[in-house]
Structures are given as C-alpha cells and as structure tokens.
Write a protein that holds these residues in place. Structure first.
Motif, PDB file in Angstrom:
ATOM      1  N   VAL A  22       0.838  -1.200   0.000  1.00 35.38           N
ATOM      2  CA  VAL A  22       0.000   0.000   0.000  1.00 35.38           C
ATOM      3  C   VAL A  22       0.876   1.255   0.000  1.00 35.38           C
ATOM      4  O   VAL A  22       2.070   1.194   0.285  1.00 35.38           O
ATOM      5  N   SER A  23       0.256   2.379  -0.294  1.00 34.00           N
ATOM      6  CA  SER A  23       0.983   3.647  -0.307  1.00 34.00           C
ATOM      7  C   SER A  23       1.357   4.069   1.116  1.00 34.00           C
ATOM      8  O   SER A  23       0.781   3.591   2.090  1.00 34.00           O
ATOM      9  N   GLN A  24       2.299   4.994   1.203  1.00 32.00           N
ATOM     10  CA  GLN A  24       2.687   5.523   2.512  1.00 32.00           C
ATOM     11  C   GLN A  24       1.512   6.214   3.198  1.00 32.00           C
ATOM     12  O   GLN A  24       1.360   6.134   4.409  1.00 32.00           O
ATOM     13  N   ALA A  25       0.675   6.879   2.422  1.00 33.08           N
ATOM     14  CA  ALA A  25      -0.491   7.567   2.997  1.00 33.08           C
ATOM     15  C   ALA A  25      -1.455   6.550   3.614  1.00 33.08           C
ATOM     16  O   ALA A  25      -1.972   6.763   4.717  1.00 33.08           O
ATOM     17  N   THR A  26      -1.682   5.454   2.916  1.00 36.17           N
ATOM     18  CA  THR A  26      -2.551   4.395   3.452  1.00 36.17           C
ATOM     19  C   THR A  26      -1.943   3.799   4.705  1.00 36.17           C
ATOM     20  O   THR A  26      -2.634   3.577   5.703  1.00 36.17           O
ATOM     21  N   LEU A  27      -0.660   3.553   4.668  1.00 34.58           N
ATOM     22  CA  LEU A  27       0.042   2.988   5.821  1.00 34.58           C
ATOM     23  C   LEU A  27      -0.094   3.922   7.031  1.00 34.58           C
ATOM     24  O   LEU A  27      -0.375   3.459   8.148  1.00 34.58           O
ATOM     25  N   GLN A  28       0.078   5.214   6.818  1.00 32.80           N
ATOM     26  CA  GLN A  28      -0.055   6.180   7.912  1.00 32.80           C
ATOM     27  C   GLN A  28      -1.483   6.212   8.449  1.00 32.80           C
ATOM     28  O   GLN A  28      -1.690   6.322   9.659  1.00 32.80           O
ATOM     29  N   SER A  29      -2.450   6.109   7.559  1.00 33.33           N
ATOM     30  CA  SER A  29      -3.852   6.087   7.987  1.00 33.33           C
ATOM     31  C   SER A  29      -4.126   4.854   8.848  1.00 33.33           C
ATOM     32  O   SER A  29      -4.776   4.942   9.893  1.00 33.33           O
ATOM     33  N   HIS A  30      -3.617   3.716   8.414  1.00 38.37           N
ATOM     34  CA  HIS A  30      -3.808   2.482   9.180  1.00 38.37           C
ATOM     35  C   HIS A  30      -3.100   2.586  10.532  1.00 38.37           C
ATOM     36  O   HIS A  30      -3.637   2.145  11.551  1.00 38.37           O
ATOM     37  N   ARG A  31      -1.909   3.175  10.547  1.00 37.07           N
ATOM     38  CA  ARG A  31      -1.170   3.354  11.809  1.00 37.07           C
ATOM     39  C   ARG A  31      -1.995   4.184  12.793  1.00 37.07           C
ATOM     40  O   ARG A  31      -2.113   3.840  13.963  1.00 37.07           O
ATOM     41  N   TYR A  32      -2.569   5.267  12.315  1.00 36.83           N
ATOM     42  CA  TYR A  32      -3.383   6.115  13.188  1.00 36.83           C
ATOM     43  C   TYR A  32      -4.612   5.353  13.692  1.00 36.83           C
ATOM     44  O   TYR A  32      -4.886   5.324  14.895  1.00 36.83           O
ATOM     45  N   ARG A  33      -5.365   4.749  12.772  1.00 35.89           N
ATOM     46  CA  ARG A  33      -6.603   4.058  13.161  1.00 35.89           C
ATOM     47  C   ARG A  33      -6.321   2.921  14.132  1.00 35.89           C
ATOM     48  O   ARG A  33      -7.041   2.750  15.117  1.00 35.89           O
ATOM     49  N   LEU A  34      -5.303   2.125  13.842  1.00 40.63           N
ATOM     50  CA  LEU A  34      -4.985   1.000  14.722  1.00 40.63           C
ATOM     51  C   LEU A  34      -4.329   1.469  16.013  1.00 40.63           C
ATOM     52  O   LEU A  34      -4.384   0.763  17.028  1.00 40.63           O
ATOM     53  N   GLY A  35      -3.757   2.656  16.005  1.00 38.73           N
ATOM     54  CA  GLY A  35      -3.243   3.243  17.238  1.00 38.73           C
ATOM     55  C   GLY A  35      -4.362   3.474  18.243  1.00 38.73           C
ATOM     56  O   GLY A  35      -4.172   3.320  19.461  1.00 38.73           O
ATOM     57  N   GLN A  36      -5.540   3.810  17.740  1.00 43.56           N
ATOM     58  CA  GLN A  36      -6.702   3.968  18.612  1.00 43.56           C
ATOM     59  C   GLN A  36      -7.083   2.627  19.240  1.00 43.56           C
ATOM     60  O   GLN A  36      -7.447   2.558  20.409  1.00 43.56           O
ATOM     61  N   PHE A  37      -6.952   1.566  18.454  1.00 42.69           N
ATOM     62  CA  PHE A  37      -7.244   0.221  18.959  1.00 42.69           C
ATOM     63  C   PHE A  37      -6.224  -0.173  20.037  1.00 42.69           C
ATOM     64  O   PHE A  37      -6.601  -0.723  21.079  1.00 42.69           O
ATOM     65  N   ILE A  38      -4.961   0.139  19.811  1.00 37.41           N
ATOM     66  CA  ILE A  38      -3.918  -0.145  20.819  1.00 37.41           C
ATOM     67  C   ILE A  38      -4.243   0.605  22.117  1.00 37.41           C
ATOM     68  O   ILE A  38      -4.136   0.042  23.210  1.00 37.41           O
ATOM     69  N   ARG A  39      -4.647   1.855  21.981  1.00 34.38           N
ATOM     70  CA  ARG A  39      -4.983   2.662  23.162  1.00 34.38           C
ATOM     71  C   ARG A  39      -6.152   2.040  23.925  1.00 34.38           C
ATOM     72  O   ARG A  39      -6.129   1.927  25.155  1.00 34.38           O
ATOM     73  N   TRP A  40      -7.179   1.603  23.200  1.00 35.13           N
ATOM     74  CA  TRP A  40      -8.335   0.964  23.835  1.00 35.13           C
ATOM     75  C   TRP A  40      -7.914  -0.324  24.532  1.00 35.13           C
ATOM     76  O   TRP A  40      -8.341  -0.578  25.659  1.00 35.13           O
ATOM     77  N   CYS A  41      -7.088  -1.129  23.866  1.00 39.81           N
ATOM     78  CA  CYS A  41      -6.602  -2.370  24.489  1.00 39.81           C
ATOM     79  C   CYS A  41      -5.881  -2.062  25.798  1.00 39.81           C
ATOM     80  O   CYS A  41      -6.056  -2.779  26.793  1.00 39.81           O
ATOM     81  N   GLY A  42      -5.076  -1.006  25.814  1.00 40.27           N
ATOM     82  CA  GLY A  42      -4.386  -0.606  27.033  1.00 40.27           C
ATOM     83  C   GLY A  42      -5.354  -0.236  28.138  1.00 40.27           C
ATOM     84  O   GLY A  42      -5.194  -0.639  29.295  1.00 40.27           O
ATOM     85  N   ASN A  43      -6.398   0.512  27.771  1.00 42.43           N
ATOM     86  CA  ASN A  43      -7.417   0.908  28.748  1.00 42.43           C
ATOM     87  C   ASN A  43      -8.150  -0.304  29.321  1.00 42.43           C
ATOM     88  O   ASN A  43      -8.539  -0.312  30.484  1.00 42.43           O
ATOM     89  N   LYS A  44      -8.343  -1.317  28.488  1.00 36.95           N
ATOM     90  CA  LYS A  44      -9.072  -2.531  28.890  1.00 36.95           C
ATOM     91  C   LYS A  44      -8.146  -3.616  29.435  1.00 36.95           C
ATOM     92  O   LYS A  44      -8.598  -4.713  29.761  1.00 36.95           O
ATOM     93  N   GLU A  45      -6.845  -3.296  29.498  1.00 33.52           N
ATOM     94  CA  GLU A  45      -5.829  -4.241  29.975  1.00 33.52           C
ATOM     95  C   GLU A  45      -5.824  -5.544  29.159  1.00 33.52           C
ATOM     96  O   GLU A  45      -5.650  -6.631  29.690  1.00 33.52           O
ATOM     97  N   ILE A  46      -6.003  -5.398  27.855  1.00 29.36           N
ATOM     98  CA  ILE A  46      -5.918  -6.531  26.933  1.00 29.36           C
ATOM     99  C   ILE A  46      -4.474  -6.590  26.458  1.00 29.36           C
ATOM    100  O   ILE A  46      -4.019  -5.715  25.730  1.00 29.36           O
TER     101      ILE A  46
END
Length: 116
Positions: A22-46
């Motif tokens: 994928v393009s760098q722009a797509t990769l950056q978008s995925h990094r941001y979106r999945l970063g939110q998932f990582i943050r949620w996992c941290g909050n939920k202690e997953i």
C-alpha cells in the motif's frame, strides 16, 4: 493453535507486512486508526489478542464512536481497517478464525435525495 501476541506488536507486524502493498499515505492512515485500537486495548488491559472476542470488538466500536465523536463514514473507515487487521491476525494465528466477521461497521447509503 493460537500464539500469544500483544496489540502493539501485532500492529507493528501488520504495518511492516503491508508496507510493500500500500501507499505511505494508506500505511499512515492504518497506523493512526490501529493506534486507537492499541490505546483501547491498554485501557481494557488486553495484553494478548488471542483472547479478543466479538463482544469486545463491539465494545471497541461503541467506545471509538463516543471517544472520537465519529461521523458514520469515519466510523465505517475505522471499523473496516480493524476488520482487515483482524483478518490478517487470523492468518498468523493471533486470533480465532473468522473473528473478523464479528467486526461490525455502519452501512452507508447515499441517494440522490441525500445530496439535494
């Protein structure tokens, strides 16, 4: 047999795997979106995605909608990215098979009347 994997490690492996596809722009978008998932996992202690359930994915969607004050198109993009990530995790034995089918995303309908 599932192999334990932490959310942050899983996202980094996923992004590294996708960088040639994928393009760098797509990769950056995925990094941001999945970063939110990582943050949620941290909050939920997953700390191990092997244990991720359909109910938790639903809770994430609700949290993301509220936390991000997302419009339906933005929510759809967020959840569609998560579904692709979960499907990838299935391939590397990181989550249960077919878990991606439990990632719900809003259905967007656009009619001519909506644009008038």
């Amino acid at each position: 047999t599932l192999e334990p994997i932490e959310p942050k490690e899983a996202v980094e492996l996923y992004l590294a795997d996708r960088e040639t596809e994928v393009s760098q722009a797509t990769l950056q978008s995925h990094r941001y979106r999945l970063g939110q998932f990582i943050r949620w996992c941290g909050n939920k202690e997953i700390s191990n995605l092997n244990e991720l359930t359909g109910r938790q994915l639903h809770e994430y969607r609700q949290w993301r909608r509220k936390d991000g004050d997302l419009t339906p198109p933005s929510e759809k993009t967020q959840m569609d990215t998560l579904r692709v990530f979960i499907r990838w995790l299935e391939k590397i034995d990181g989550v249960e098979q077919d878990l991606h089918t439990k990632v719900q995303s809003p259905t967007l309908s656009c009619t001519l009347a909506d644009n008038v």
